[in-house]
Design an enzyme around this catalytic site. Structure first.
Site, PDB file in Angstrom:
ATOM      1  N   TYR A 100       0.844  -1.192   0.000  1.00  0.00           N
ATOM      2  CA  TYR A 100       0.000   0.000   0.000  1.00  0.00           C
ATOM      3  C   TYR A 100       0.882   1.246   0.000  1.00  0.00           C
ATOM      4  CZ  TYR A 100      -3.862  -3.217   0.942  1.00  0.00           C
ATOM      5  OH  TYR A 100      -4.792  -4.225   0.855  1.00  0.00           O
TER       6      TYR A 100
ATOM      7  N   ARG B  20      -7.208 -14.750  10.269  1.00  0.00           N
ATOM      8  CA  ARG B  20      -8.369 -15.504   9.799  1.00  0.00           C
ATOM      9  C   ARG B  20      -8.864 -16.540  10.810  1.00  0.00           C
ATOM     10  NH1 ARG B  20      -5.989 -17.771   4.463  1.00  0.00           N
ATOM     11  NH2 ARG B  20      -4.032 -17.319   5.531  1.00  0.00           N
TER      12      ARG B  20
ATOM     13  N   CYS C  54      -9.389 -22.440  10.992  1.00  0.00           N
ATOM     14  CA  CYS C  54      -9.384 -21.823   9.672  1.00  0.00           C
ATOM     15  C   CYS C  54      -8.700 -22.781   8.702  1.00  0.00           C
ATOM     16  CB  CYS C  54      -8.620 -20.502   9.728  1.00  0.00           C
ATOM     17  SG  CYS C  54      -8.193 -19.832   8.110  1.00  0.00           S
TER      18      CYS C  54
ATOM     19  N   CYS D  84     -16.887 -16.295   6.149  1.00  0.00           N
ATOM     20  CA  CYS D  84     -15.966 -17.382   6.470  1.00  0.00           C
ATOM     21  C   CYS D  84     -16.580 -18.697   6.034  1.00  0.00           C
ATOM     22  CB  CYS D  84     -15.676 -17.405   7.975  1.00  0.00           C
ATOM     23  SG  CYS D  84     -14.633 -18.791   8.484  1.00  0.00           S
TER      24      CYS D  84
ATOM     25  N   GLU E 136     -25.308 -41.926   7.994  1.00  0.00           N
ATOM     26  CA  GLU E 136     -24.218 -41.896   7.028  1.00  0.00           C
ATOM     27  C   GLU E 136     -24.053 -43.294   6.443  1.00  0.00           C
ATOM     28  OE1 GLU E 136     -21.344 -41.767   4.513  1.00  0.00           O
ATOM     29  OE2 GLU E 136     -22.129 -39.888   5.325  1.00  0.00           O
TER      30      GLU E 136
ATOM     31  N   LYS F 155      -2.929 -30.744   2.478  1.00  0.00           N
ATOM     32  CA  LYS F 155      -4.336 -30.452   2.751  1.00  0.00           C
ATOM     33  C   LYS F 155      -4.734 -30.851   4.181  1.00  0.00           C
ATOM     34  CE  LYS F 155      -6.830 -29.139   0.038  1.00  0.00           C
ATOM     35  NZ  LYS F 155      -7.622 -29.832  -0.974  1.00  0.00           N
TER      36      LYS F 155
END
Length: 646
Positions: free
Chosen positions: A174, A320, A343, A361, A412, A430
């Site tokens: 910035y 976050r 998160c 979110c 399930e 992941k």
């Protein structure tokens, strides 16, 4: 206390903070259109104060209404009219013994002319950002001097509003950061050239605030430990700048990294581990005595504690993670770490804000909507709700319904919960998705929800329960097109690959489809030693993907020498080869392929809907069963439909 460092008191200047947890500035677009602190943004910050934050730093707060507009509904401190609502914000945060800083910001060249009502972007020098692609004009010396005064005026407004201090945003490419960087500051006046001259703009702002607001009014400066842009602001200069700022009387340094041209260093995708840039804060902390705040993909309390114990920082900026769970601090101090919703670094929040929407979110549907969804009404009366499907939407629905006093029964058909997210967690890097699923499972077990694995209920089975409502959350299935050769044994779906139900033989693998799942499946295959080519019918790889996520995954795939070919349509499959057609010129090419993996999207598993609606008065369809989407869509539909059930 288990986290003795994390929950010890700390000081920024003369301001005492109750713990070492900081919520750093994150854009929300929750302010009013005139820049005042709306009820929505006050409630949003209140939730984080109530949840255990010691210090909250507001979103980027505007100091200049002409060239300094960062987002449409941006918090402002440009006029005396902003004081009453800022005062209310401060008063609300103080109820919880938390403190609040206003982050003072000017975007410089990192905004758009449409934001500025058609005015040209401004910068230290007329150098275009490759991320924005709009040429700025160079500010005159007089204009720079005028902007110094605007930063000082905004700090004065903050102090008058009983805000506890200010943070000057000199990072992320910035305006102030542009003055600091030798790459973007080529000026020949008093604000450019040597290190001292490039520091002058920031120096004058700091001195001006000190002179106007008093030496005891806390000032924090957020800087880049490294811009990660060739020729830009480096760690050596960041250390030098921090020492200079300490000598000026600055009370804390907040260490971040990156510009829009290295955006994944600012707000990291899922592949980045906790603590990946800890060397930046460490180098700065080693050279200064004032406190160091740092953000570093920090998700877990024990990791935060370890950074404090090592002396890597003085205050932990969670970012976050506090969107995903505003009660992070409260849960940590009470020993309820397993309840913290992690998160997953999916970038859903920033994608919304950069798209001129309010912050959201993916894993917490209440974020930014705290006023819209206040405390849960206990109206369930122990009525049974059957939920078919144990993926994220099914588990989230079960959780909300149980909190509301319903009696959810979760079916399930498989032997484990998690649905398609279990598959999505299989490719490399992941692991945050596994954290997410583990958290959902833990929460619904804590609520003693009736979970029935290996069970696909029939209509008669459901009738025996006499349910008040039935929720369908059966997810989706891969799309398999009808083309010649599709039935061959060497053709697989991404489900076949990710659940490892089959072993793919051969070396040369073609993945058809370059959405996120296709790209990540390709990464899994190359990690197993396969040679992979990706073909995509659209004219670009990763159609519809958020650019930072696309950059992250394709950068790694290129290192593996994965071929990525857009504008190619799969026409037919033969033994050991495929035929593909160029969508532009219709030329046909044969390509060697020992196996083909299809990643062509998914279709809803909603075949039960009509039958359910014919037998039960209240039927709700959730997640992929409604419209195939991402985790955010699954959680949002589950939350909303559970919340409004009466």
């Amino acid at each position: 206390m288990k986290y003795s460092k994390l929950f010890s008191k700390g000081k920024i200047g003369n301001l005492e903070l109750k713990n070492r947890i900081v919520m750093p500035a994150m854009g929300t677009s929750l302010a009013t259109s005139t820049g005042e602190a709306s009820d929505e943004i006050i409630k949003y910050y209140e939730e984080r104060a109530k949840g255990g934050c010691g210090l909250i730093i507001t979103e980027i707060t505007r100091v200049d209404n002409e060239t300094g507009i960062g987002t449409p509904n941006q918090l402002c401190a440009t006029d005396l009219k902003h004081i009453p609502r800022l005062e209310k914000l401060a008063r609300t945060i103080h109820r919880y013994d938390s403190k609040i800083f206003l982050q003072l910001h000017h975007p410089g060249r990192q905004t758009h002319e449409k934001m500025l009502n058609g005015k040209k972007l401004v910068a230290p020098s007329a150098i275009m950002s490759s991320a924005v692609l709009e040429m700025p004009r160079e500010l005159s010396t007089e204009e720079v001097e005028g902007l110094v005064k605007k930063f000082v005026i905004s700090a004065n407004i903050a102090k008058t509003s009983d805000i506890d201090g200010v943070e000057i945003h000199a990072a992320h490419g910035y305006l102030i950061g542009e003055f600091l960087s030798p790459l973007t500051n080529l000026r020949e006046d008093k604000y450019g050239g040597s290190f001292e001259k490039r520091m002058r703009f920031l120096t004058e702002i700091v001195v001006g605030i000190k002179n106007t607001c008093g030496a005891k009014f806390p000032i924090c400066v957020r800087i880049d430990g490294d811009e990660f842009v060739p020729g830009g602001f480096t760690l050596d200069e960041a250390v030098k700048a921090s020492v200079h700022l300490e000598n000026l009387g600055v009370d804390a340094i907040n260490v971040s990294a990156g510009t829009y041209e290295s955006v994944n260093a600012i707000i990291e995708p899922i592949s980045y581990p906790q603590g990946w840039k800890r060397h930046l804060s460490q180098a700065i902390k080693d050279k200064i005595k004032i406190p160091v705040i740092a953000c570093d993909v920090i998700r877990k309390p024990d990791f935060a504690e370890s950074l404090l114990e090592e002396g890597n920082l003085d205050f932990v900026a969670l970012g976050r993670q506090l969107l995903a769970d505003p009660e992070w601090g409260k849960k940590a101090v009470e020993g309820r770490e397993k309840e913290i919703r992690p998160c997953i670094s999916c970038l859903h929040c920033i994608e919304n804000v950069m798209g001129c929407k309010t912050t959201k979110c993916a894993v917490n549907a209440r974020t930014g909507r705290e006023l819209e969804y206040p405390a849960f009404e206990k109206n369930g009366q122990n009525r049974v709700v059957a939920i078919i499907g144990g993926g994220p939407s099914g588990m989230e629905a079960a959780r909300i319904l149980a909190i509301k006093g319903f009696k959810p029964i979760l079916f399930e058909k498989g032997n484990t919960l998690g649905g398609s997210v279990n598959l999505a967690s299989k490719p490399p890097l992941k692991d945050k998705l596994t954290w997410f699923i583990d958290n959902l499972i833990y929460q619904i077990k804590q609520l003693n929800i009736d979970i029935r694995l290996n069970t696909a209920p029939s209509i008669d089975d459901l009738k025996l329960l006499n349910p008040y409502a039935v929720f369908l959350a059966t997810g989706s299935s891969p799309i398999v097109p009808k083309i010649p050769g599709i039935e061959k044994n060497d053709v697989y779906t991404i489900v076949d690959v990710l659940n490892r139900s089959t072993s793919i033989k051969g070396e040369n693998i073609v993945v058809v489809g370059s959405g996120m799942t296709g790209l990540e499946t390709a990464e899994l295959l190359v990690s197993q030693g396969k040679k992979v080519t990706i073909i995509e019918m659209q004219d670009k790889i990763g159609p519809g993907m958020y650019l930072p996520n696309l950059i992250d995954i394709t950068t790694r795939l290129k290192k593996y020498n994965v071929g990525m070919i857009p504008s190619m349509k799969l026409v037919s499959i033969d033994k050991g080869s495929i035929t593909i057609e160029n969508t532009a010129d219709k030329t046909v090419v044969n390509k060697v392929a020992d196996a083909i993996v299809l990643s062509l999207g998914v279709k809803p598993n909603n075949s039960m809907v009509t039958e359910l609606e014919n037998n039960f008065s209240i039927v709700k369809v959730l997640g992929d069963s409604l419209i195939p989407g991402r985790i955010a869509d699954a959680i949002q539909t589950a939350f909303e439909k559970s919340y409004v059930l009466e």
